[in-house]
Design a protein around this motif. Sequence first.
Motif, mmCIF file in Angstrom:
data_model
loop_
_atom_site.group_PDB
_atom_site.id
_atom_site.type_symbol
_atom_site.label_atom_id
_atom_site.label_comp_id
_atom_site.label_asym_id
_atom_site.label_seq_id
_atom_site.Cartn_x
_atom_site.Cartn_y
_atom_site.Cartn_z
ATOM 1 N N LEU A 161 72.131 119.177 55.631
ATOM 2 C CA LEU A 161 72.146 117.843 55.013
ATOM 3 C C LEU A 161 72.342 117.908 53.503
ATOM 4 C CD1 LEU A 161 69.328 115.965 56.989
ATOM 5 C CD2 LEU A 161 71.800 115.894 57.341
ATOM 6 N N MET A 162 71.871 118.974 52.869
ATOM 7 C CA MET A 162 72.033 119.099 51.418
ATOM 8 C C MET A 162 73.509 119.102 51.015
ATOM 9 S SD MET A 162 69.327 118.984 49.574
ATOM 10 C CE MET A 162 69.997 119.647 48.038
ATOM 11 N N HIS A 163 74.346 119.633 51.864
ATOM 12 C CA HIS A 163 75.791 119.624 51.592
ATOM 13 C C HIS A 163 76.290 118.192 51.407
ATOM 14 C CE1 HIS A 163 80.107 120.438 52.053
ATOM 15 N NE2 HIS A 163 80.123 119.445 52.932
ATOM 16 N N TYR A 164 75.825 117.288 52.286
ATOM 17 C CA TYR A 164 76.281 115.892 52.220
ATOM 18 C C TYR A 164 75.606 115.143 51.078
ATOM 19 C CZ TYR A 164 78.514 116.988 56.584
ATOM 20 O OH TYR A 164 79.317 117.582 57.521
ATOM 21 N N TYR A 165 74.366 115.481 50.812
ATOM 22 C CA TYR A 165 73.661 114.855 49.687
ATOM 23 C C TYR A 165 74.362 115.197 48.364
ATOM 24 C CZ TYR A 165 69.934 113.744 46.381
ATOM 25 O OH TYR A 165 69.222 113.229 45.329
ATOM 26 N N LYS A 166 74.756 116.454 48.229
ATOM 27 C CA LYS A 166 75.442 116.894 47.004
ATOM 28 C C LYS A 166 76.838 116.293 46.879
ATOM 29 C CE LYS A 166 73.040 121.352 46.752
ATOM 30 N NZ LYS A 166 73.188 122.820 46.967
ATOM 31 N N SER A 217 73.868 109.878 48.934
ATOM 32 C CA SER A 217 72.530 109.754 48.332
ATOM 33 C C SER A 217 71.548 109.003 49.226
ATOM 34 C CB SER A 217 72.628 109.051 46.979
ATOM 35 O OG SER A 217 73.248 107.786 47.113
ATOM 36 N N ASP A 218 72.059 108.240 50.225
ATOM 37 C CA ASP A 218 71.189 107.478 51.129
ATOM 38 C C ASP A 218 70.280 108.379 51.964
ATOM 39 O OD1 ASP A 218 72.381 105.231 50.189
ATOM 40 O OD2 ASP A 218 73.559 104.790 51.977
ATOM 41 N N ILE A 219 70.655 109.648 52.077
ATOM 42 C CA ILE A 219 69.849 110.529 52.943
ATOM 43 C C ILE A 219 68.704 111.202 52.174
ATOM 44 C CG2 ILE A 219 71.794 110.945 54.503
ATOM 45 C CD1 ILE A 219 72.044 113.752 53.315
ATOM 46 N N LYS A 220 68.511 110.848 50.913
ATOM 47 C CA LYS A 220 67.433 111.473 50.132
ATOM 48 C C LYS A 220 66.061 111.288 50.779
ATOM 49 C CE LYS A 220 65.496 111.968 45.501
ATOM 50 N NZ LYS A 220 65.556 111.556 44.078
ATOM 51 N N PRO A 221 65.692 110.060 51.266
ATOM 52 C CA PRO A 221 64.380 109.906 51.928
ATOM 53 C C PRO A 221 64.255 110.782 53.178
ATOM 54 C CG PRO A 221 65.336 107.762 51.395
ATOM 55 C CD PRO A 221 66.404 108.781 51.173
ATOM 56 N N ILE A 222 65.368 110.989 53.879
ATOM 57 C CA ILE A 222 65.354 111.837 55.082
ATOM 58 C C ILE A 222 65.076 113.281 54.690
ATOM 59 C CG2 ILE A 222 66.785 112.703 56.988
ATOM 60 C CD1 ILE A 222 68.280 109.933 56.789
ATOM 61 N N LEU A 223 65.711 113.729 53.626
ATOM 62 C CA LEU A 223 65.460 115.086 53.130
ATOM 63 C C LEU A 223 64.013 115.252 52.682
ATOM 64 C CD1 LEU A 223 68.765 115.676 51.140
ATOM 65 C CD2 LEU A 223 67.902 117.152 52.961
ATOM 66 N N TYR A 246 68.345 113.075 63.223
ATOM 67 C CA TYR A 246 69.252 112.104 63.848
ATOM 68 C C TYR A 246 69.432 110.859 62.970
ATOM 69 C CZ TYR A 246 68.569 114.763 68.213
ATOM 70 O OH TYR A 246 68.504 115.744 69.169
ATOM 71 N N SER A 247 68.386 110.482 62.255
ATOM 72 C CA SER A 247 68.456 109.258 61.448
ATOM 73 C C SER A 247 69.456 109.369 60.296
ATOM 74 C CB SER A 247 67.070 108.899 60.904
ATOM 75 O OG SER A 247 66.637 109.838 59.938
ATOM 76 N N SER A 248 69.913 110.582 60.014
ATOM 77 C CA SER A 248 70.901 110.772 58.936
ATOM 78 C C SER A 248 72.326 110.521 59.408
ATOM 79 C CB SER A 248 70.802 112.201 58.385
ATOM 80 O OG SER A 248 71.312 113.144 59.326
ATOM 81 N N PHE A 249 72.544 110.527 60.716
ATOM 82 C CA PHE A 249 73.913 110.538 61.244
ATOM 83 C C PHE A 249 74.733 109.320 60.831
ATOM 84 C CE2 PHE A 249 73.177 113.556 65.105
ATOM 85 C CZ PHE A 249 72.682 114.505 64.236
ATOM 86 N N HIS A 266 74.541 107.687 58.256
ATOM 87 C CA HIS A 266 74.871 107.769 56.830
ATOM 88 C C HIS A 266 75.992 108.768 56.579
ATOM 89 C CE1 HIS A 266 71.310 105.434 55.746
ATOM 90 N NE2 HIS A 266 70.593 106.224 56.536
ATOM 91 N N ILE A 267 76.141 109.725 57.508
ATOM 92 C CA ILE A 267 77.070 110.838 57.311
ATOM 93 C C ILE A 267 78.401 110.627 58.032
ATOM 94 C CG2 ILE A 267 77.442 113.288 57.859
ATOM 95 C CD1 ILE A 267 74.476 113.734 57.383
ATOM 96 N N LEU A 268 78.330 110.100 59.252
ATOM 97 C CA LEU A 268 79.508 110.058 60.119
ATOM 98 C C LEU A 268 80.301 108.758 59.993
ATOM 99 C CD1 LEU A 268 77.848 111.598 63.300
ATOM 100 C CD2 LEU A 268 79.391 112.755 61.721
#
Length: 332
Positions: free
Chosen positions: A117-122, A126-132, A164-167, A169-171
């Motif tokens: 997930l850090m790859h996508y955050y970088k 940025s929406d996945i920060k709480p998930i991280l 799963y909750s990050s998907f 935001h990513i896909l």
Amino acid sequence: MGKTKYINSMGELSRKDDSICFRKNGKNVYIPVENTTEIFCLNEVSLNSKLLDFLSKSNIIVHFFNYHGGYSGTFYPKEHLISGKVTIKQARLFEEQREIVAKSIVNGIRENMIEVLMHYYKHGKSDIKPILTHLKKDSVEKLEKANNIKEILSVEGYIWQTFYSSFNHILREDFVFNKRVKRPPDNPLNAMISFGNSILYAKTVTAIYNTHLNQSISFLHEPSEGRFSLSLDLSEVFKPVIVYKTIFDLVNNRKISVNKHFEKNVNYCMLNEEGKKIYIEALEGRLESVKEHPRLKRKVTMRTCIKLDGYKLLKMIMEGKEFKPYSLKEGI
């Protein structure tokens, strides 16, 4: 290790002299024995006992998959590396330190999820920060407090749900993910997850077959009859690295399409033949990707890393060394 052969079509497998022959539509395709480790039958394939005897003598494993792309079972040659001494000590480790090994596996899953997930955050997600944050802090606290297998499995479930909750935001939007549905998968994303997990599980079965470990004595999953539960254990930490990274790449780079590469019905969804070929090629590419191993000081494939985790567990069983499963960040 030898190569993997995938059979996507209906046909017949047989022995021809000292080779394996796959016959479909009146044509023969030969599979060399010397450099083949495993065969994946992804469609209806007939075979006979003459072939099975030949496969057994050649130490070739055959994995069978059902219509929906799920794992059905494995033809498993007699265990040429079986060790009573290892089995006794493996059972003793289960009795005395099961929770320690199980926690190590769950923590390995968590760490690899963070790295993926850090790859996508970088790269702007940025929406996945709480998930991280949940994966880095909350799940660690929960895992530390877990005192038994039931509680450890509950934390594992929490970690996967967080992942799963990050998907969404990513896909891409056409691969919407509501919840994980397994038997049978109900949408394209679940279909790819199930298919990938099944292939990875079968690959792990093959890897463990080539060690002295006993497949039936597992630590995170409950040891049970009728399945290779240790393969379920060791494959878990590789799911974020192999299965999910493959899916994210295929979806976001538009290599796979909802409309072109899936068969959909009221009750299920699965990859069609072209979709399976695309997915397998990408998954094999990731399994065969090579990195410098910081301890071994040589290049190893991801496929080899699965087997190396088996050796790490053997070190704990036989020598009492701490078991730390594969880390994407550390490369070991």
